[in-house]
Design a protein around this motif. Structure first.
Motif, short mmCIF file in Angstrom:
data_model
loop_
_atom_site.label_atom_id
_atom_site.label_comp_id
_atom_site.label_asym_id
_atom_site.label_seq_id
_atom_site.Cartn_x
_atom_site.Cartn_y
_atom_site.Cartn_z
N UNK A 105 0.83 -1.22 0.00
CA UNK A 105 0.00 0.00 0.00
C UNK A 105 0.86 1.26 0.00
N UNK A 106 2.12 1.11 0.40
CA UNK A 106 2.99 2.29 0.46
C UNK A 106 3.49 2.70 -0.92
N UNK A 107 3.65 1.74 -1.84
CA UNK A 107 4.14 2.05 -3.17
C UNK A 107 3.21 1.43 -4.22
N UNK A 108 2.03 2.02 -4.39
CA UNK A 108 1.10 1.47 -5.38
C UNK A 108 1.65 1.67 -6.80
N UNK A 109 0.98 1.05 -7.74
CA UNK A 109 1.45 1.05 -9.13
C UNK A 109 1.59 2.47 -9.68
N UNK A 110 0.66 3.36 -9.35
CA UNK A 110 0.71 4.69 -9.94
C UNK A 110 1.76 5.59 -9.30
N UNK A 111 2.44 5.11 -8.27
CA UNK A 111 3.50 5.88 -7.63
C UNK A 111 4.85 5.51 -8.22
N UNK A 112 5.64 6.53 -8.52
CA UNK A 112 6.99 6.29 -9.02
C UNK A 112 8.00 6.89 -8.05
N UNK A 113 7.67 6.78 -6.74
CA UNK A 113 8.46 7.46 -5.70
C UNK A 113 9.88 6.93 -5.63
N UNK A 114 10.10 5.65 -5.92
CA UNK A 114 11.45 5.09 -5.91
C UNK A 114 11.85 4.74 -7.34
N UNK A 115 12.47 5.65 -8.07
CA UNK A 115 12.77 5.43 -9.49
C UNK A 115 13.98 4.52 -9.67
N UNK A 116 14.53 4.54 -10.88
CA UNK A 116 15.63 3.63 -11.22
C UNK A 116 16.85 3.85 -10.33
N UNK A 117 17.48 2.73 -10.01
CA UNK A 117 18.70 2.74 -9.21
C UNK A 117 19.86 2.36 -10.11
N UNK A 118 21.01 2.98 -9.84
CA UNK A 118 22.18 2.67 -10.65
C UNK A 118 22.69 1.26 -10.46
N UNK A 119 22.35 0.65 -9.32
CA UNK A 119 22.74 -0.73 -9.07
C UNK A 119 21.56 -1.65 -9.36
N UNK A 120 21.84 -2.84 -9.86
CA UNK A 120 20.76 -3.75 -10.20
C UNK A 120 20.88 -5.06 -9.45
N UNK A 121 19.76 -5.80 -9.40
CA UNK A 121 19.76 -7.11 -8.75
C UNK A 121 20.16 -8.23 -9.70
N UNK A 122 20.16 -7.96 -11.01
CA UNK A 122 20.52 -8.98 -11.98
C UNK A 122 19.34 -9.82 -12.43
N UNK A 123 18.13 -9.44 -12.04
CA UNK A 123 16.95 -10.20 -12.47
C UNK A 123 15.86 -9.21 -12.86
N UNK A 124 15.16 -9.46 -13.97
CA UNK A 124 14.08 -8.58 -14.42
C UNK A 124 12.96 -8.65 -13.37
N UNK A 125 12.48 -7.48 -12.94
CA UNK A 125 11.48 -7.45 -11.87
C UNK A 125 10.56 -6.26 -12.05
#
Length: 773
Positions: A105-125
């Motif tokens: 509920x804190x980060x619903x689909x229409x929220x883009x509050x946490x955008x792209x990070x320069x580091x990745x997890x290595x898996x499409x998510x």
């Protein structure tokens, strides 16, 4: 200070628009799905989806995830926090090829509050709408027959240069700094979708920082204020991490608190500012008392995605303040800003910053140690003409003879707490010099390092203090090994003399003021715990408590100084009142009572108790008597309210002179000032003359009754203690003291007393030495 501070970070941008189709139907970005900020890149296809619950190790332990597209609930389990990215990596390590996340509920689909990070997890998510699946009936390990195709393509650069933007306004106190900050990052863009304005989240936070910077440029703050716009908050907090690494080269001032301002001006305003801060810190206490802040305990610990987590890891008290919830990031535009709410929030934050800067609890600062020991950890000490072992703490430089003083590690862990407690007792004096503590092996070295005299007249063990030299010196029985931690009681007591001297000088009472009251206060606060203090004072008062309560005198701060009566017992009687108020009523009232004994020293104890607590003295002292007898006591209803020690309007140096509003008045003869309170006693003059090797003091008086006389060096009369009697009538009392003894003392006091009163006279040592050659 440069306004732009460069640092290295990483960067991620979309190469094209992410997409996902489910059973051949294209889904809409920011309505049906959104990529996770740490998603990897790739095109993933599959015919089924495996449900993994919350994706914790225990959930997936028995699952075969190889080449699976996994559906995972992004919520966390109660009392078992585990980051979403950490769980995604677990699945990647078990062979999963993509993760679909059911949003919280804190980060619903229409929220883009946490955008792209320069580091990745290595898996499409990606996050995906929960109602696209029948999750109510799903069990861990269930497989859903869904044809799915995912496309995410992200360009990541491992190292790019970025900047923090900083500004600095010097304060009245240059030793302390408050940081007012906001993240400079916007939310970026998604190709063919949106360029996010980020007007409130976090343009409004940036605007608030700039507005406060302008205000403090025009109104000099109590402390330095450093204004910072930190970059790369979403990229592992690289901006604030780099800044804190650079800070020591920019400034030596202590950071006493940091504010992070976020999302203050959105259209969806909270009823009050949301605030949370480091638990138990003054920055938290100031927010809790604000009527415009809805405060949440323990909230900072959950802000690992914000700059607060970095400040917290460095031990810097910090606060997070948010005014609105601009969760629908497409609607976070300049047109939607609630300007009046933003202006109100800025005013509230200014008040919080002002309150923190004025909080004396954060005024604790001493300059860093400038002592550099040799490779053996030793330092040459000129007063004793040899090397001593050395270590420093936040507030102390400690010198000790290692052949007899043991356990420096134990002392180092405890001694700074002593400074903080005694500073509290004395309303946080603003003296920034380090305290030097010397642990010596002889009486002579003890006096030398305390800067008293190279030829001590008394041969006792214990502690000495020298406020002017910012030092304490300790010696116990020579040549007997001692644990340094056993000296803490002595450090409490002697440090109290130093810090109360600094505080009273700040207030205009001069140097060396009221050493008798200093002793009393020092007998009330020189304990590591209340339990220890209660036991010590109760033992000291054992003889007094055998008397009926009605026979115990409370007319003055110290009772009669009868020949043979220990001064410690005398001081403890008055000190026990401070301790009783501190323990059974309110600690704030305990230290208020102690300081009223300085600033209202012409008042009887009974009056000061009533002014402090607003209670009847007889009822109060009955409780004191019963409590120290070991009985259970309920404190009386008492008046509450803040107290600050009053400044003296006409400052004077009480090492000899006195201010015009002091209860000490000049006495003819030009060497003494007196506080004569007894009816029927008048001191006509106090003079001194030298006869051979002796100084002859003459006290001309008229008295209606007999008084005991004591001439002593406060606080304890260790070197000079001359006793006599004042007979009724008009007469002159003469006493003699060897001049050699006078040279070993810094202060000298006379007292004419009986069972009901004290009449103190302070000798002006400067005038004394003009007469004595």
């Amino acid at each position: 200070m440069d306004h732009l501070l460069s640092y290295q970070t990483n960067l991620a941008t979309y190469i094209d628009q992410p997409s996902i189709s489910l059973d051949g139907k294209p889904l809409t970005i920011l309505q049906d799905f959104k990529p996770h900020g740490s998603s990897g890149s790739g095109t993933i296809k599959g015919e089924s989806i495996l449900y993994a619950g919350m994706g914790y190790p225990e959930d997936i332990a028995s699952l075969n995830l190889k080449n699976q597209i996994v559906l995972m609930d992004a919520n966390t389990k109660p009392d078992k926090a585990m980051g979403v990215a950490d769980r995604m990596i677990l699945m990647k390590n078990k062979g999963a090829k993509a993760v679909l996340l059911l949003p919280t509920r804190f980060y619903p689909i229409h929220s883009y509050e946490r955008p792209l990070n320069g580091a990745e997890t290595g898996i499409v998510s990606l996050y995906i709408r929960e109602d696209l699946f029948d999750t109510a009936n799903l069990k861990v390990g269930d497989s859903l027959a869904k044809r799915i195709e995912i496309h995410v393509k992200i360009d990541r650069k491992s190292s790019v240069e970025a900047q923090n933007v900083v500004g600095f306004v010097p304060g009245k106190d240059p030793h302390r700094t408050v940081i007012v900050s906001a993240t400079l990052d916007g939310l970026g863009y998604i190709p063919n979708t949106a360029a996010f304005q980020s007007a409130s989240m976090n343009g409004s936070g940036v605007a608030a920082v700039l507005s406060l910077a302008r205000y403090y440029q025009e109104h000099q703050p109590e402390t330095n204020v450093l204004f910072a716009l930190f970059g790369s908050e979403t990229t592992n907090r690289d901006g604030v991490t780099s800044f804190l690494k650079q800070y020591s080269s920019l400034s030596k001032a202590k950071i006493i608190g940091a504010y992070n301002l976020f999302d203050l001006g959105g259209s969806e305003q909270f009823p009050k500012l949301y605030g949370t801060a480091t638990d138990g810190s003054p920055i938290a206490e100031s927010m809790k008392t604000s009527q415009d802040v809805a405060y949440t305990d323990h909230g900072v610990k959950e802000l690992y995605n914000f700059t607060n987590g970095v400040f917290e890891s460095k031990g810097i008290p910090n606060a997070f303040i948010r005014g609105s919830e601009s969760i629908d990031t497409l609607k976070d535009t300049i047109q939607a800003i609630n300007l009046s709410a933003l202006q109100k929030h800025i005013k509230t934050i200014q008040g919080l910053v002002d309150q923190l800067m004025k909080d004396p609890g954060y005024a604790l600062y001493v300059s860093p140690s400038s002592v550099t020991p040799d490779e053996r950890g030793m330092v040459y000490v000129p007063e004793v003409n040899h090397n001593m072992s050395f270590f420093s703490t936040e507030y102390f430089d400690v010198y000790y003879e290692a052949d007899r003083w043991k356990n420096p590690e134990g002392l180092a862990k405890k001694i700074d707490k002593v400074y903080e407690q005694i500073s509290w007792w004395n309303y946080f004096p603003q003296d920034h010099e380090r305290i030097k503590v010397y642990y010596t092996n002889s009486y002579e070295d003890n006096w030398a390092t305390a800067h008293r005299t190279p030829e001590p007249q008394n041969k006792t063990s214990g502690g000495l203090q020298s406020p002017d030299n910012h030092s304490i010196s300790v010696v116990y029985v020579p040549n007997v090994p001692e644990d340094l931690t056993n000296s803490l009681g002595t450090i409490y007591h002697e440090l109290n003399h130093n810090l109360v001297t600094y505080k009273l000088k700040e207030l205009g009472y001069g140097n060396g003021y009221k050493t008798e009251v200093q002793e009393i206060q020092g007998h009330a606060n020189n304990y590591e715990s209340q339990e220890m203090g209660y036991r010590a004072l109760r033992s000291s008062l054992a003889g007094l408590l055998q008397k009926p309560l009605s026979s115990i005198s409370w007319d003055r701060y110290v009772t009669d100084l009868e020949p043979g009566k220990e001064l410690d017992t005398t001081y403890n009687q008055s000190a026990s009142l401070i301790f009783y108020i501190y323990s059974k009523y309110d600690p704030e009232k305990g230290r208020e009572f102690a300081y009223r004994m300085y600033t209202e020293d012409n008042q009887p104890l009974k009056t000061i108790v009533k002014e402090t607590l607003g209670v009847d003295f007889d009822d109060f002292i009955t409780g004191w008597y019963d409590w120290f007898q070991g009985k259970e006591v309920t404190p009386l209803p008492y008046k509450k309210g803040a107290y600050s020690p009053p400044a003296r309007s006409a400052a004077g140096d009480h090492s000899g002179g006195t201010a015009s509003n002091s209860p000490f008045q000049a006495i003819a003869g030009n060497i003494a000032q007196g506080n004569i309170t007894s009816q029927g006693l008048k001191i006509s003059s106090v003079t001194v003359a030298q006869k051979g090797t002796d100084a002859i003091f003459s006290i001309a008086y008229t008295s209606q009754r007999e008084f005991s006389f004591l001439l002593f060096d406060p606080p304890n009369g260790n070197q000079i203690s001359v006793r006599d009697k004042v007979k009724p009538g008009t007469n002159k009392l003469q006493v003699k003291v060897p001049v050699s003894k006078l040279r070993s003392v810094e202060n000298l006091t006379m007292n004419l007393f009986d069972n009901s009163s004290n009449n103190f006279m302070s000798i002006d040592m400067n005038e004394l030495w003009k007469i004595l050659k």
